[in-house]
Scaffold this motif. Sequence first.
Motif, PDB file in Angstrom:
ATOM      1  N   TRP A  27       0.839  -1.334   0.022  1.00 56.54           N
ATOM      2  CA  TRP A  27       0.047  -0.047   0.221  1.00 56.54           C
ATOM      3  C   TRP A  27       0.791   1.251  -0.034  1.00 56.54           C
ATOM      4  O   TRP A  27       2.105   1.328   0.671  1.00 56.54           O
ATOM      5  N   PRO A  28       0.495   2.243  -0.653  1.00 55.74           N
ATOM      6  CA  PRO A  28       1.283   3.583  -0.667  1.00 55.74           C
ATOM      7  C   PRO A  28       1.371   4.116   0.657  1.00 55.74           C
ATOM      8  O   PRO A  28       2.425   4.696   0.829  1.00 55.74           O
ATOM      9  N   GLU A  29       0.456   4.105   1.399  1.00 52.27           N
ATOM     10  CA  GLU A  29       0.585   4.558   3.131  1.00 52.27           C
ATOM     11  C   GLU A  29       1.478   3.997   3.630  1.00 52.27           C
ATOM     12  O   GLU A  29       2.235   4.359   4.500  1.00 52.27           O
ATOM     13  N   ASP A  35       9.545   5.054   4.546  1.00 58.38           N
ATOM     14  CA  ASP A  35      10.209   6.027   4.176  1.00 58.38           C
ATOM     15  C   ASP A  35      11.202   6.692   5.160  1.00 58.38           C
ATOM     16  O   ASP A  35      10.619   7.290   5.980  1.00 58.38           O
ATOM     17  N   GLY A  36      12.531   6.278   5.213  1.00 61.88           N
ATOM     18  CA  GLY A  36      13.485   6.862   6.190  1.00 61.88           C
ATOM     19  C   GLY A  36      13.466   6.173   7.548  1.00 61.88           C
ATOM     20  O   GLY A  36      14.365   6.547   8.319  1.00 61.88           O
ATOM     21  N   VAL A  37      12.579   4.965   7.715  1.00 65.67           N
ATOM     22  CA  VAL A  37      13.050   4.456   9.050  1.00 65.67           C
ATOM     23  C   VAL A  37      14.091   3.381   9.023  1.00 65.67           C
ATOM     24  O   VAL A  37      14.587   2.928   7.837  1.00 65.67           O
ATOM     25  N   GLU A  38      14.533   3.038   9.903  1.00 68.06           N
ATOM     26  CA  GLU A  38      15.608   1.922  10.283  1.00 68.06           C
ATOM     27  C   GLU A  38      15.498   1.498  11.611  1.00 68.06           C
ATOM     28  O   GLU A  38      14.717   1.878  12.573  1.00 68.06           O
ATOM     29  N   ALA A  57      12.201  -5.134   4.636  1.00 69.17           N
ATOM     30  CA  ALA A  57      13.477  -5.826   4.838  1.00 69.17           C
ATOM     31  C   ALA A  57      14.723  -4.895   4.059  1.00 69.17           C
ATOM     32  O   ALA A  57      15.860  -5.189   4.512  1.00 69.17           O
ATOM     33  N   GLU A  58      14.276  -3.992   3.412  1.00 74.07           N
ATOM     34  CA  GLU A  58      15.346  -3.121   2.806  1.00 74.07           C
ATOM     35  C   GLU A  58      15.586  -2.212   3.782  1.00 74.07           C
ATOM     36  O   GLU A  58      16.866  -1.231   3.571  1.00 74.07           O
ATOM     37  N   ARG A  59      14.996  -1.974   5.046  1.00 71.60           N
ATOM     38  CA  ARG A  59      15.283  -1.006   5.802  1.00 71.60           C
ATOM     39  C   ARG A  59      15.740  -1.198   7.241  1.00 71.60           C
ATOM     40  O   ARG A  59      16.177  -0.498   7.926  1.00 71.60           O
ATOM     41  N   VAL A  60      15.550  -2.586   7.596  1.00 74.68           N
ATOM     42  CA  VAL A  60      16.012  -2.852   8.921  1.00 74.68           C
ATOM     43  C   VAL A  60      16.832  -4.120   8.781  1.00 74.68           C
ATOM     44  O   VAL A  60      16.891  -4.678   7.710  1.00 74.68           O
ATOM     45  N   ASP A  61      17.257  -4.686  10.031  1.00 73.14           N
ATOM     46  CA  ASP A  61      18.038  -5.753   9.828  1.00 73.14           C
ATOM     47  C   ASP A  61      17.653  -7.080   9.788  1.00 73.14           C
ATOM     48  O   ASP A  61      17.827  -7.976   9.121  1.00 73.14           O
ATOM     49  N   GLY A 102       9.427  -5.264  24.132  1.00 76.88           N
ATOM     50  CA  GLY A 102      10.399  -3.850  23.798  1.00 76.88           C
ATOM     51  C   GLY A 102      11.348  -4.122  22.882  1.00 76.88           C
ATOM     52  O   GLY A 102      12.446  -3.702  22.801  1.00 76.88           O
ATOM     53  N   VAL A 103      11.248  -5.041  21.605  1.00 78.68           N
ATOM     54  CA  VAL A 103      12.180  -5.482  20.900  1.00 78.68           C
ATOM     55  C   VAL A 103      12.058  -5.005  19.303  1.00 78.68           C
ATOM     56  O   VAL A 103      13.039  -4.776  18.618  1.00 78.68           O
ATOM     57  N   VAL A 104      10.772  -4.360  19.045  1.00 72.31           N
ATOM     58  CA  VAL A 104      10.495  -4.236  17.683  1.00 72.31           C
ATOM     59  C   VAL A 104      10.699  -2.380  17.461  1.00 72.31           C
ATOM     60  O   VAL A 104      10.169  -1.577  18.128  1.00 72.31           O
ATOM     61  N   ASP A 105      11.508  -2.228  16.527  1.00 72.80           N
ATOM     62  CA  ASP A 105      11.630  -0.937  16.102  1.00 72.80           C
ATOM     63  C   ASP A 105      10.809  -0.025  15.185  1.00 72.80           C
ATOM     64  O   ASP A 105      10.287   0.828  15.264  1.00 72.80           O
ATOM     65  N   VAL A 106      10.171  -1.152  14.153  1.00 73.10           N
ATOM     66  CA  VAL A 106       9.163  -0.410  13.241  1.00 73.10           C
ATOM     67  C   VAL A 106       8.213  -1.747  12.946  1.00 73.10           C
ATOM     68  O   VAL A 106       8.716  -3.115  12.844  1.00 73.10           O
ATOM     69  N   ALA A 107       6.937  -1.325  13.087  1.00 76.04           N
ATOM     70  CA  ALA A 107       6.026  -2.294  12.808  1.00 76.04           C
ATOM     71  C   ALA A 107       4.736  -1.825  11.928  1.00 76.04           C
ATOM     72  O   ALA A 107       4.636  -0.549  11.761  1.00 76.04           O
ATOM     73  N   VAL A 108       4.257  -2.780  11.125  1.00 76.20           N
ATOM     74  CA  VAL A 108       3.179  -2.452  10.181  1.00 76.20           C
ATOM     75  C   VAL A 108       2.095  -3.404  10.789  1.00 76.20           C
ATOM     76  O   VAL A 108       2.255  -4.760  10.443  1.00 76.20           O
TER      77      VAL A 108
END
Length: 214
Positions: A27-29, A35-38, A57-61, A102-108
């Motif tokens: 999705w575009p959203e 964009d810009g997350v890591e 997967a392109e942005r986080v380890d 407390g381990v997740v840096d970014v989630a969808v």
Amino acid sequence: MDRAPDHVRDTYDDIAEHFASTREYPWPEVETFLDGVEGAVGLDLGCGNARHAEPMAERVDRVIGVDVSRGLLDTARKRRGERGFDVDLVQGDAGRLPIAAGVVDVAVYVATLHHLPDRAARRRSLDELARALAPEGRALVSAWSTTHDRFDRSEGFDTTVDWTLPGGETVPRFYHVYDPDEFRADIAASDLIAEDVFLSSGNCYAVVGKGKHP
């Protein structure tokens, strides 16, 4: 698991291959949010065929994809193999995440919350997302909204929407369609902190962080 996640699991196991074939692109959203997350760990909750885990997967380890449906996880494994991105795929219930605190840096968490059958289950899943987020973690949450063109109601309601398989068989899918105020209220009542709440393409969205207490 209780009856509710079993029902969602069975529904999506029945339609997994055909459903996944119609869900090719992120999705575009979600792309805008990413964009810009890591970070070290990303979570795609309700990952389906992993179409959102792929750009994550392109942005986080490391990316973890969680879905209650084994059938949908099979389609995610196929996509992972064909496209060559890394995601660890785990079968699990959004109300009891198999993720350490407390381990997740970014989630969808998109297009999944609205399948949970009652308010308690939906709020429990939001609290579980908060539990999994790192202190500075951020997530994007979405749910179907009464602002969608197909609805003519202003208050949230429960409904079923049929999925039609190629042979003509229909499989009913449960939805709770949120009105925007109700969506905001459920986010506010959870252990998440809303940074931004908005409407787009007939969906309610919230960009959220971890609250103070989970």
